[in-house]
Design a protein around this motif. Structure first.
Motif, PDB file in Angstrom:
ATOM      1  N   UNK A 368     -74.633 -10.130  71.143  1.00  0.00           N
ATOM      2  CA  UNK A 368     -76.081 -10.103  71.315  1.00  0.00           C
ATOM      3  C   UNK A 368     -76.733  -9.297  70.201  1.00  0.00           C
ATOM      4  N   UNK A 369     -76.090  -8.212  69.800  1.00  0.00           N
ATOM      5  CA  UNK A 369     -76.612  -7.407  68.700  1.00  0.00           C
ATOM      6  C   UNK A 369     -76.556  -8.180  67.387  1.00  0.00           C
ATOM      7  N   UNK A 370     -75.468  -8.916  67.165  1.00  0.00           N
ATOM      8  CA  UNK A 370     -75.346  -9.725  65.957  1.00  0.00           C
ATOM      9  C   UNK A 370     -76.414 -10.809  65.905  1.00  0.00           C
ATOM     10  N   UNK A 371     -76.591 -11.511  67.006  1.00  0.00           N
ATOM     11  CA  UNK A 371     -77.543 -12.621  67.057  1.00  0.00           C
ATOM     12  C   UNK A 371     -78.951 -12.156  66.726  1.00  0.00           C
ATOM     13  N   UNK A 372     -79.276 -10.916  67.096  1.00  0.00           N
ATOM     14  CA  UNK A 372     -80.624 -10.392  66.850  1.00  0.00           C
ATOM     15  C   UNK A 372     -80.689  -9.483  65.629  1.00  0.00           C
ATOM     16  N   UNK A 373     -79.581  -9.350  64.914  1.00  0.00           N
ATOM     17  CA  UNK A 373     -79.598  -8.594  63.671  1.00  0.00           C
ATOM     18  C   UNK A 373     -79.819  -7.104  63.851  1.00  0.00           C
ATOM     19  N   UNK A 432     -76.019  -1.024  56.072  1.00  0.00           N
ATOM     20  CA  UNK A 432     -75.560  -1.551  57.360  1.00  0.00           C
ATOM     21  C   UNK A 432     -76.539  -2.590  57.889  1.00  0.00           C
ATOM     22  N   UNK A 433     -77.822  -2.294  57.780  1.00  0.00           N
ATOM     23  CA  UNK A 433     -78.857  -3.211  58.277  1.00  0.00           C
ATOM     24  C   UNK A 433     -78.835  -4.525  57.509  1.00  0.00           C
ATOM     25  N   UNK A 434     -78.628  -4.434  56.203  1.00  0.00           N
ATOM     26  CA  UNK A 434     -78.589  -5.643  55.378  1.00  0.00           C
ATOM     27  C   UNK A 434     -77.397  -6.521  55.753  1.00  0.00           C
ATOM     28  N   UNK A 435     -76.237  -5.894  55.959  1.00  0.00           N
ATOM     29  CA  UNK A 435     -75.058  -6.680  56.346  1.00  0.00           C
ATOM     30  C   UNK A 435     -75.233  -7.314  57.726  1.00  0.00           C
ATOM     31  N   UNK A 436     -75.880  -6.594  58.657  1.00  0.00           N
ATOM     32  CA  UNK A 436     -76.098  -7.164  59.981  1.00  0.00           C
ATOM     33  C   UNK A 436     -77.067  -8.343  59.926  1.00  0.00           C
ATOM     34  N   UNK A 437     -78.050  -8.293  59.049  1.00  0.00           N
ATOM     35  CA  UNK A 437     -78.972  -9.415  58.923  1.00  0.00           C
ATOM     36  C   UNK A 437     -78.255 -10.643  58.373  1.00  0.00           C
ATOM     37  N   UNK A 438     -77.315 -10.431  57.455  1.00  0.00           N
ATOM     38  CA  UNK A 438     -76.524 -11.567  56.956  1.00  0.00           C
ATOM     39  C   UNK A 438     -75.649 -12.137  58.072  1.00  0.00           C
ATOM     40  N   UNK A 439     -75.154 -11.262  58.930  1.00  0.00           N
ATOM     41  CA  UNK A 439     -74.348 -11.709  60.062  1.00  0.00           C
ATOM     42  C   UNK A 439     -75.205 -12.510  61.046  1.00  0.00           C
ATOM     43  N   UNK A 444     -76.481 -18.126  63.285  1.00  0.00           N
ATOM     44  CA  UNK A 444     -77.335 -19.317  63.355  1.00  0.00           C
ATOM     45  C   UNK A 444     -76.631 -20.521  62.737  1.00  0.00           C
ATOM     46  N   UNK A 445     -76.002 -20.311  61.584  1.00  0.00           N
ATOM     47  CA  UNK A 445     -75.321 -21.416  60.898  1.00  0.00           C
ATOM     48  C   UNK A 445     -74.144 -21.941  61.714  1.00  0.00           C
ATOM     49  N   UNK A 446     -73.420 -21.050  62.383  1.00  0.00           N
ATOM     50  CA  UNK A 446     -72.251 -21.475  63.161  1.00  0.00           C
ATOM     51  C   UNK A 446     -72.639 -22.414  64.298  1.00  0.00           C
ATOM     52  N   UNK A 447     -73.835 -22.231  64.838  1.00  0.00           N
ATOM     53  CA  UNK A 447     -74.281 -23.040  65.976  1.00  0.00           C
ATOM     54  C   UNK A 447     -75.134 -24.233  65.559  1.00  0.00           C
ATOM     55  N   UNK A 448     -75.370 -24.379  64.280  1.00  0.00           N
ATOM     56  CA  UNK A 448     -76.252 -25.453  63.807  1.00  0.00           C
ATOM     57  C   UNK A 448     -75.677 -26.826  64.151  1.00  0.00           C
ATOM     58  N   UNK A 449     -76.522 -27.730  64.656  1.00  0.00           N
ATOM     59  CA  UNK A 449     -76.057 -29.097  64.947  1.00  0.00           C
ATOM     60  C   UNK A 449     -75.489 -29.762  63.692  1.00  0.00           C
TER      61      UNK A 449
END
Length: 472
Positions: A368-373, A432-439, A444-449
């Motif tokens: 959940x933390x990753x999804x919201x950066x 750390x914040x920059x790396x989490x935003x890339x994550x 998003x890309x992993x779940x893309x149709x």
């Protein structure tokens, strides 16, 4: 028309007791509905969990049928049972009821039952499903590293103190292994080995992670001698609303709305996480010492007697706030806000004012933390959380981890240090914040149709299930 309806694929999902299992399985159920599957969601009747369990079940689409298996006798559970033992015995003793449910579904449903999905503690249901000719699958609610640990536990030398080395995985210090493996004399360890030994009986293991997060570990798991069919289908996380709804705005949300963007540290140890009285005191004083904003979901200490002795509070009258330092509430007024026993975590993490998350590193909370950066302070408590913290801090570098003193307690100065490092705008926090935003973007890309790695993996499984419709 009836014959055509019967050809639609129907999946039964069985959840172990506990939010850590229920949440990702519920999210999988929702995805199956979007892919035009019929779903029956099966849970256990546990009085103490019913209210929190219903908060998740009530979010399921109306098309999903929910069934609660009858309760088992409390006398069947040892009084000192740890969670793996409690969950495993509950699942084992519920198999006759599950068999009845699955047989009924086959006879009465207008849809063809093509699969049973369980979590990592539900493997005894394989025998029941096999009895009626339904293939079984696992949704592993942790990550690929945790799965690899489970699979290799039986081969580890109990006398060695060397870090554990597995193919495709970083060396894991023994103290960072799942806590169930720390005491091999406890029944919980026996149950963990029992289930891990049965993973190979599953037709496939869906994992709540994604390929880009753990590429090497995933590749090695696929190359295991047992050739386990593993599918990265995550992140499976709850979706949140604004939290305001039609009723009055909760106090915690009203306070959060008034804070500057990215300025608040969210402090929560999950639904079952509790600290000692001494550690609760140090955490409070550390947050105060940092001088930074925080929203803290405070829970009673796991040693209430210490609090009662210190403050002279009777146990049966003790509230979580009773164990905070004298004057803490007054001194932090306006800077900190103490939430009730439960706040909707997704809504906090998705809020613009939230800039960090001090977490127990449960895998659901981590995703959940990753999804919201939202970058993290890793504070693992039990289960596989130390392994998760290792991934976050050492591999992904999206979290900082405080160091405990010789007594095992993290002192206030250390807490203030890591809070400032993450939240105070310094270089370390920015990286750390920059790396989490890339994550976050990777999630998003992993779940893309069409081209998302997790979307493709789930589609592979769904094709297997759909193909069973025409087999009879």
């Amino acid at each position: 028309m009836a014959d055509r309806e019967r050809e639609l694929p129907h999946v039964a999902i069985l959840s172990s007791p506990g939010m850590g299992f229920l949440i990702p399985l519920a999210q999988l159920a929702k995805r199956l509905v979007l892919h035009h599957f019929s779903v029956t969601f099966i849970t256990h009747t546990i009085d103490s969990l019913q209210i929190t369990q219903n908060t998740i079940l009530n979010t399921l689409p109306r098309s999903i049928k929910t069934i609660s298996l009858p309760p088992i006798s409390p006398q069947e559970i040892p009084p000192d049972a740890k969670l793996p033992t409690f969950v495993s015995i509950t699942q084992k003793l519920s198999t006759p009821s599950l068999l009845h449910v699955l047989k009924t579904l086959r006879l009465t449903s207008t849809h063809r039952l093509v699969a049973l999905v369980v979590d990592l503690f539900g493997t005894d249901a394989f025998d029941v499903a096999g009895e009626i000719g339904v293939p079984s699958y696992i949704l592993y609610t942790g990550n690929f590293l945790a799965l690899s640990v489970d699979l290799h536990l039986s081969t580890l030398d109990p006398e060695s103190s060397e870090p554990v080395k597995m193919p495709g995985c970083r060396p894991i210090p023994r103290e960072d292994l799942v806590t169930t493996a720390q005491d091999r004399t406890n029944q919980a360890y026996t149950w963990l080995l029992h289930h891990a030994g049965r993973y190979k009986l599953a037709k496939g293991i869906l994992v709540n992670s994604f390929a880009e997060l753990e590429p090497e570990t995933l590749m090695c798991l696929k190359g295991e001698p047992s050739h386990l069919p593993v599918y990265p289908v995550g992140p499976l996380v709850q979706s949140g609303s604004t939290g305001k709804g039609d009723g009055p705005t909760p106090n915690w949300l009203r306070w959060l709305d008034d804070q500057p963007r990215g300025s608040v540290l969210f402090v929560s140890f999950g639904s079952g996480g509790a600290l000692s009285f001494e550690q609760t005191q140090e955490l409070a004083l550390g947050l105060e010492l940092s001088g930074l904003r925080f929203l803290w979901v405070v829970r009673s200490p796991n040693d209430k007697e210490a609090c009662a002795t210190y403050f002279g509070v009777k146990n049966n009258q003790q509230e979580p706030l009773d164990c905070l330092p004298d004057g803490f509430l007054e001194r932090t007024k306006g800077v900190g806000h103490l939430g009730p026993l439960w706040v909707p975590q997704i809504e906090v993490l998705s809020h613009g004012s939230t800039g960090g998350f001090l977490s127990h590193c449960g895998w659901n909370s981590t995703l959940e933390s990753m999804v919201h950066g939202v970058p993290m302070i890793a504070w693992p408590l039990h289960a596989e959380q130390r392994t998760n913290a290792l991934i976050l801090v050492e591999d992904l570098k999206v979290a900082v981890r405080p160091t405990a003193g010789e007594s095992g307690v993290v002192k206030r100065e250390e807490i203030a240090r890591v809070v400032k490092a993450l939240m105070d705008g310094g270089d370390e926090g920015k990286r750390i914040r920059s790396r989490m935003m890339r994550l976050k973007e990777a999630c998003v890309k992993a779940l893309a149709p069409q081209d998302g790695s997790s979307h493709k993996a789930l589609s592979d499984v769904l094709r297997q299930w759909t193909s069973r419709v025409s087999l009879e």
